[in-house]
Design an enzyme around this catalytic site. Sequence first.
Site, mmCIF file in Angstrom:
data_model
loop_
_atom_site.group_PDB
_atom_site.id
_atom_site.type_symbol
_atom_site.label_atom_id
_atom_site.label_comp_id
_atom_site.label_asym_id
_atom_site.label_seq_id
_atom_site.Cartn_x
_atom_site.Cartn_y
_atom_site.Cartn_z
ATOM 1 N N HIS A 51 0.844 -1.198 0.000
ATOM 2 C CA HIS A 51 0.000 0.000 0.000
ATOM 3 C C HIS A 51 0.875 1.243 0.000
ATOM 4 O O HIS A 51 1.709 1.431 0.898
ATOM 5 C CB HIS A 51 -0.933 -0.016 1.215
ATOM 6 C CG HIS A 51 -1.995 -1.064 1.089
ATOM 7 N ND1 HIS A 51 -2.493 -1.774 2.145
ATOM 8 C CD2 HIS A 51 -2.652 -1.518 -0.024
ATOM 9 C CE1 HIS A 51 -3.418 -2.627 1.698
ATOM 10 N NE2 HIS A 51 -3.527 -2.490 0.391
ATOM 11 N N GLU A 76 0.746 -4.912 10.987
ATOM 12 C CA GLU A 76 0.362 -3.500 10.904
ATOM 13 C C GLU A 76 1.233 -2.759 11.908
ATOM 14 O O GLU A 76 1.139 -2.989 13.118
ATOM 15 C CB GLU A 76 -1.119 -3.317 11.260
ATOM 16 C CG GLU A 76 -2.090 -4.040 10.341
ATOM 17 C CD GLU A 76 -2.361 -3.323 9.019
ATOM 18 O OE1 GLU A 76 -1.821 -2.210 8.807
ATOM 19 O OE2 GLU A 76 -3.106 -3.886 8.203
HETATM 20 O O1 0X9 Z 1 -6.776 -4.120 4.300
HETATM 21 C C1 0X9 Z 1 -5.627 -4.489 4.157
HETATM 22 O O2 0X9 Z 1 -5.155 -4.856 3.094
HETATM 23 C C2 0X9 Z 1 -4.698 -4.522 5.378
HETATM 24 N N1 0X9 Z 1 -4.900 -3.373 6.202
HETATM 25 S S1 0X9 Z 1 -4.450 -1.882 5.695
HETATM 26 O O3 0X9 Z 1 -5.003 -0.925 6.636
HETATM 27 N N2 0X9 Z 1 -2.877 -1.765 5.804
HETATM 28 O O4 0X9 Z 1 -4.892 -1.691 4.366
HETATM 29 C C3 0X9 Z 1 -4.977 -5.718 6.247
HETATM 30 C C4 0X9 Z 1 -5.237 -6.961 5.560
HETATM 31 C C5 0X9 Z 1 -5.387 -8.052 6.528
HETATM 32 N N3 0X9 Z 1 -6.319 -8.997 6.075
HETATM 33 C C6 0X9 Z 1 -7.603 -9.012 6.489
HETATM 34 N N4 0X9 Z 1 -8.068 -8.165 7.336
HETATM 35 N N5 0X9 Z 1 -8.363 -9.957 6.026
HETATM 36 ZN ZN ZN Z 2 -1.850 -1.769 4.049
#
Ligand code: 0X9
Ligand code: ZN
Length: 416
Positions: free
Chosen positions: A187, A381
């Site tokens: 990201h 994270e």
């Molecule tokens: O949404 C994402 O891709 C990740 N969080 S972020 O805030 N960095 O964008 C976390 C992905 C982890 N996977 C799940 N929550 N299923």
């Molecule tokens: Zn992310």
Amino acid sequence: MLGAWSRWRETWGTLAGLAGLGTAVALAAALLSSGPTEPELPGPRTAVRVQVQTETEREAVRTVMLDLWSDSDTGTALDVVLDAQGIDALRERGIGFEVLVPDIDAVAEAERARIEAAEIARPGNWFSEYRDYETVDAYLDVLAARRPDLARVEQLGVSTNGRRIRALRLSAAEGEAKAIVLNGGQHAREWISVMVSTCVADRMVSGYDTDPRIRTVLDERVVWVAPVINPDGYVHSWESDRYWRKNRAEPYGVDLNRNWSVGFGGRGSSSNRRSQIYRGPHAFSEPETRALRDLITREPVVAHVDFHSFGQMILYPWGHTKKPAPQRDRFAALGDAMASAIAATHGERYKLMSAAELYAAGGTALDWSYEEGGAFGFTIELRPTGGSGFVLPPEQIGPTCDEGLAAVLALAERVD
Ligand code: 0X9
Ligand code: ZN
């Protein structure tokens, strides 16, 4: 390097400045310079942590939000970006919220000014400030040149817009050795993930002779570090829009962490090309995800850590379903060791849970690394818990790197 929004604000900021001379003068200036159809002076874009009690409230927040910074299926907290009308809408409905960043564009602008000033001053410590794509990419060569016996740079692929995606291969092992893959920057706006990946590589190179734990890991394993998996997005975040998340595929970008094949198309991903969680037309449609996939496929990878920000969490599979992963207990034990190692450095708590416990998302890296890559796949994270969100003070790069390194060593020592 301001984004469209910031430029718009700048123009209006100038006009608003004129209001000191009298509103009528400012109004006249606005009419003269841009015509009567100009939109109203926008208020700041504010990041807030919203407490939702019901699905209806959650839906109401989704309708007015400009961006989603972090989601939650089970919990009640959502981090979203709102304008003045959005804030009013929450107030009218009696939805509780706490302000994280009053003006996210002002924060980004302050960060830009600080980095510019630091560039002029040229400080000695490479990790005292955030670094752009070219500087990070060049730094991989610096590390390899420092210890050619331990490190070499390899190209994993080429991004949508032709930028190289490179990794540092670190090892002192002779013959075939199991691999650990670390990456940052899926990201674009999560700059700390790029810095921490690079910094962990740096610490391993410089600590090999002096730190017995690093020496053992590199004697027995191959550690791959790819700090910028999404170079085009990262460059865009530096040059045009600090809060850009996706890659730069036409027309609106793809969320790389929805583009992996396990659970592709499932919940928590979108088929809407404008969405922040747009998954792409098909799994591995993007050269960036293919580059990392191919590395994990060709190497005997036992663990993969995909660094993100923010929230201070250690997430393990599954992400696409709330069902427990086959080795759920093993994952939890590894994650627990990582969380303890992190806490031992600066006392910070990183919450441990399955990724879907946070929120379900199909097509993410950790699920693929586990199911198809045969590796213990984690998402970490990084800092902060909330606070400034993606714009983390540069004084925290070092301490966050301590946490990343502690987690990686704890993991590397426990997987085979
Ligand atoms: O949404 C994402 O891709 C990740 N969080 S972020 O805030 N960095 O964008 C976390 C992905 C982890 N996977 C799940 N929550 N299923
Ligand atoms: Zn992310």
